[in-house]
Design a protein around this motif. Structure first.
Motif, mmCIF file in Angstrom:
data_model
loop_
_atom_site.group_PDB
_atom_site.id
_atom_site.type_symbol
_atom_site.label_atom_id
_atom_site.label_comp_id
_atom_site.label_asym_id
_atom_site.label_seq_id
_atom_site.Cartn_x
_atom_site.Cartn_y
_atom_site.Cartn_z
ATOM 1 N N ILE A 68 0.819 -1.078 -0.098
ATOM 2 C CA ILE A 68 0.125 -0.057 -0.015
ATOM 3 C C ILE A 68 0.873 1.398 -0.008
ATOM 4 N N ALA A 69 1.936 1.029 0.718
ATOM 5 C CA ALA A 69 2.954 2.502 0.928
ATOM 6 C C ALA A 69 3.584 2.697 -0.583
ATOM 7 N N ALA A 72 1.536 4.082 -2.907
ATOM 8 C CA ALA A 72 1.060 5.573 -2.497
ATOM 9 C C ALA A 72 2.372 6.258 -3.007
ATOM 10 N N LYS A 75 2.093 6.747 -6.784
ATOM 11 C CA LYS A 75 1.066 7.631 -7.360
ATOM 12 C C LYS A 75 1.561 9.074 -7.137
ATOM 13 N N THR A 76 2.095 9.434 -5.863
ATOM 14 C CA THR A 76 2.731 10.644 -5.449
ATOM 15 C C THR A 76 3.619 10.986 -6.629
ATOM 16 N N GLU A 94 5.992 15.984 0.269
ATOM 17 C CA GLU A 94 5.036 15.217 0.348
ATOM 18 C C GLU A 94 5.740 13.966 -0.426
ATOM 19 N N ARG A 95 6.593 13.986 -1.217
ATOM 20 C CA ARG A 95 7.245 12.893 -1.853
ATOM 21 C C ARG A 95 8.234 12.138 -0.740
ATOM 22 N N ARG A 98 6.223 10.634 1.801
ATOM 23 C CA ARG A 98 5.598 9.482 1.328
ATOM 24 C C ARG A 98 6.844 8.084 1.202
ATOM 25 N N THR A 101 7.600 6.687 4.656
ATOM 26 C CA THR A 101 6.563 5.837 4.935
ATOM 27 C C THR A 101 6.530 4.376 4.391
ATOM 28 N N TRP A 102 7.114 4.458 3.285
ATOM 29 C CA TRP A 102 7.258 3.120 2.327
ATOM 30 C C TRP A 102 8.498 2.604 2.816
#
Length: 732
Positions: A68-69, A72, A75-76, A94-95, A98, A101-102
């Motif tokens: 899921i990460a 995300a 897509k970002t 934001e990138r 994200r 997180t991954w």
């Protein structure tokens, strides 16, 4: 339904296999615990069975969250390229979040894998111990063979084998659950943005591990972002479907096939006086490496002892007699290491800096009264900050102040001045230019770039000062040599009696400036060292050369080469519809399907147009059925770079290339094996254009070591002296 099918297609095959195996392990472990294990009087198998089963189930849970990460961040990155440039800072933040997180879930999956390995070892040892001591009990798991319950034994064996093998497979498979290509396809910009994030986080984490914590929490764009962006652009070959290992295979073939183009027959030998002068000052460039790197290269096993000895840690009572340098340690060890290497008294070292920030160079200023010279030694790459400076390889405009030594010097030929002034703007290596500007402010100028009588160098070498009339020599190796060259370009108008010796420098200026400073800058290259050929343009051309090496290998997949050619050589500008290469010679194609197209050359210039034939939607060169080799042969020998390609940078000044002599056939082979010093060297004045491209060689990194260049200069002078002695005897 179509959405779920596309999501399933985005999964890596190895992820599907590992997920299935972990699910089987979880179900099988629960079955063994609930059904089989209670029948055993000895409960020692319960704990390892439970640990391995829970770890497998938790691994599946982590894989889902990691997927899921990963989706995300993909897509970002895709969406960020279509956003307005005004929002760049917000998008970049934001990138980064994200990606963190991954990356966090990926790191956690590594922890789970380690726990699975520990659990597998525990399970295997428990089963082995159980077989050894209690395996004959008819009430226990492995003892039920006597009652005909073989299937229970088989289940346990399968479980143990899977528990031991699956974690090992996960170590090699990596933490990626989804295929990046399912999101990015063949979009070059998206792949560049993706690897920009990969390198940005990787560099910052490495710097954090080395004690530079401030880089990890930087929220604004800095030098690390610039280096990461450059590295991301260099791995854009991923858009063509090429893996990293495939590119490495091309480089391996390139190493096997590459050879140095120059035989130097009839070339002009470098003057002996020039080599002697360079050798006399080379020790200062080597001594500037006051950290453990120099000792590690020479004494790979006992380098801590050598470094402690050079740093003077064992003689702290001599601290007060050593000069104080900016950023030195308490016992002034860097000053001690420099002085010990050049064998000079403490009063000879007047100023220096060893601790630096981004785009700052470490340097040492020495006064040599016995030869009436002032030496500025600039250190090469030794710290992470130096690596960042190396990585800032994009072009940077040179101001008139940067070229003051060419424009305003009275010792420069008027024609050379005019050529420099008429060919503005000039450019150089961004990191080297910034470091040279900072170094100039440190030793000569104020923060605004102006000079006055209070500057250190002017107070030392000005009229009526201690070193009035002395010669100024600026020395450096590798990155230090490039910074020394840019510093010399600025100081030459103030100190006409100046000379720069750059040993194995980075290419750092354009061709006009590189040629104009030949009177007072000498670049000395040792054999095949890589630094003299390292630039953004040379790396891009190296990728294209790797394709050529692949195309010449009969075992190489033609489809792979054609995709690489489209990516590296911009053949996709023709908007060619590429199909399977096996369809190139389709027997069912008719004459109506054949027509011809003129596509612009791979670098966009009309002079390199290539004629292609289009057959049933497939385009390939007319002259041959090999789509890659003919395309590469059709390239012009001198490539005209387009506006989007980085301009070339060159070695500054007069270029001297030291190359080994061919082995004397009269010398027995066994003697050359025993005594490696029997090989001699020659030094030639060469064309800097010969160092535009990287030549892959087994010695390209070893030849860059500073002491190898020093040994080469010693051999060259010995060869000169051996030739002179017979001539003098003949005259007598």
């Amino acid at each position: 339904m179509a959405i779920w099918v596309s999501k399933l297609k985005s999964l890596r095959i190895v992820s599907v296999i590992l997920g299935s195996f972990n699910f089987i392990m979880f179900i099988l472990g629960c079955f063994l615990m609930v059904i089989v294990s209670p029948s055993c009087h000895h409960q020692k198998l319960k704990i390892p069975l439970m640990a391995v089963s829970l770890a497998a189930g938790f691994r599946i849970f982590v894989m889902v969250l990691s997927a899921i990460a990963q989706a995300a961040i993909a897509k970002t990155i895709q969406d960020s390229l279509s956003q307005d440039s005004v929002m760049d800072s917000v998008i970049r933040l934001e990138r980064r979040m994200r990606y963190k997180t991954w990356l966090g879930w990926s790191r956690f999956s590594i922890v789970i894998t380690l726990l699975q390995i520990i659990g597998a070892i525990y399970l295997f040892s428990s089963v082995a111990d159980f077989i050894t001591h209690d395996g004959k009990s008819s009430h226990c798991l492995l003892g039920m063979a006597s009652n005909g319950h073989y299937w229970k034994q088989i289940l346990l064996v399968i479980f143990v084998v899977m528990a031991c093998s699956v974690p090992l497979i996960q170590c090699f498979a990596g933490s990626e659950v989804l295929r990046w290509r399912s999101f990015y396809s063949t979009q070059d910009d998206v792949w560049k943005a993706h690897y920009n994030e990969v390198f940005d986080h990787g560099i910052r984490e490495v710097l954090c591990c080395l004690g530079r914590i401030e880089y990890l929490h930087a929220s604004e764009e800095d030098e690390v972002c610039s280096v990461a962006q450059l590295l991301g652009d260099l791995v854009a070959y991923r858009a063509s479907g090429t893996g990293h290992l495939e590119l490495l295979a091309g480089l391996a073939l390139l190493q096997r096939h590459s050879s140095f183009p120059n035989s130097y027959e009839g070339a002009v030998e470098a003057p002996k006086e020039l080599i002697q002068d360079a050798l006399d000052f080379h020790k200062f460039a080597e001594a500037a490496y006051t950290g453990p790197l120099l000792d590690f290269g020479r004494h790979s096993v006992f380098f801590p002892c050598s470094w402690i000895h050079r740093q003077g840690i064992l003689t702290p009572w001599a601290r007060s007699r050593r000069p104080r340098l900016t950023g030195d340690n308490w016992w002034r060890g860097h000053a001690a290491a420099f002085l010990k290497c050049v064998d000079l008294p403490p009063e000879a070292l007047r100023r220096g800096r060893v601790c630096q920030e981004k785009c700052e160079a470490a340097y040492f200023i020495v006064v040599l009264h016995h030869i009436k010279s002032v030496v500025i030694a600039v250190r090469g790459t030794e710290t992470p900050e130096d690596l960042i400076t190396d990585g800032l390889g994009r072009e940077c405009p040179l101001s008139e102040e940067d070229l003051d030594g060419l424009i305003n010097s009275s010792n420069i030929d008027p024609n050379v001045k005019k050529r420099v002034e008429m060919s503005f703007p000039h450019y150089g290596h961004m990191g080297v230019v910034e470091a040279a500007r900072d170094l100039y402010r440190q030793i000569e100028g104020n923060s605004d770039g102006s000079t006055d009588s209070s500057s250190f160098l002017s107070s030392l070498m000005g009229a009526g000062c201690e070193c009035d009339g002395y010669r100024l020599c600026i020395i450096g190796h590798s990155l230090g040599g490039a910074i020394a060259s840019l510093l010399g370009l600025r100081l030459h108008s103030l100190y006409p009696n100046l000379h720069v010796y750059a040993f194995g420098p980075l290419p750092c200026v354009d061709s006009v400036v590189a040629e104009a400073c030949s009177e007072f800058i000498t670049s000395i290259i040792h054999d095949s060292e890589f630094s003299a050929r390292l630039s953004v343009g040379s790396i891009l051309r190296l990728r294209a050369s790797a394709i050529m090496a692949l195309s010449e290998d009969s075992k190489t997949d033609t489809a792979l080469i054609f995709r690489l050619a489209r990516q590296f050589l911009y053949i996709n500008k023709c908007q060619i519809d590429v199909k399977d290469p096996s369809d190139l010679h389709s027997p069912g194609s008719s004459e109506e399907d054949l027509h011809y197209e003129i596509c612009s050359g791979p670098f966009g210039d009309s002079d390199s147009e290539i004629l292609f034939r289009k057959e049933a939607g497939i385009v390939y060169p007319l002259d041959d059925h090999n789509p890659v080799s003919q395309f590469l042969e059709a390239l012009p020998s001198t490539i005209n770079m387009s506006a989007q390609d980085p301009p070339d940078v060159f070695l500054p000044g007069l270029v001297v290339h030291m190359v080994p002599e061919r082995r004397n056939l009269s010398v027995p082979l066994w003697r050359s094996w025993i005594n490696h010093d029997i090989q001699g060297y020659n030094a030639y004045l060469v064309n800097r254009e010969d160092f535009k491209d990287i030549l892959v060689s087994p010695k390209m990194f070893i030849d860059h070591l500073p002491w190898r260049g020093q040994n080469a200069m010693v051999k060259i002078l010995e060869s000169h002296n051996s030739r002179r002695v017979p001539d003098e005897a003949h005259i007598v």
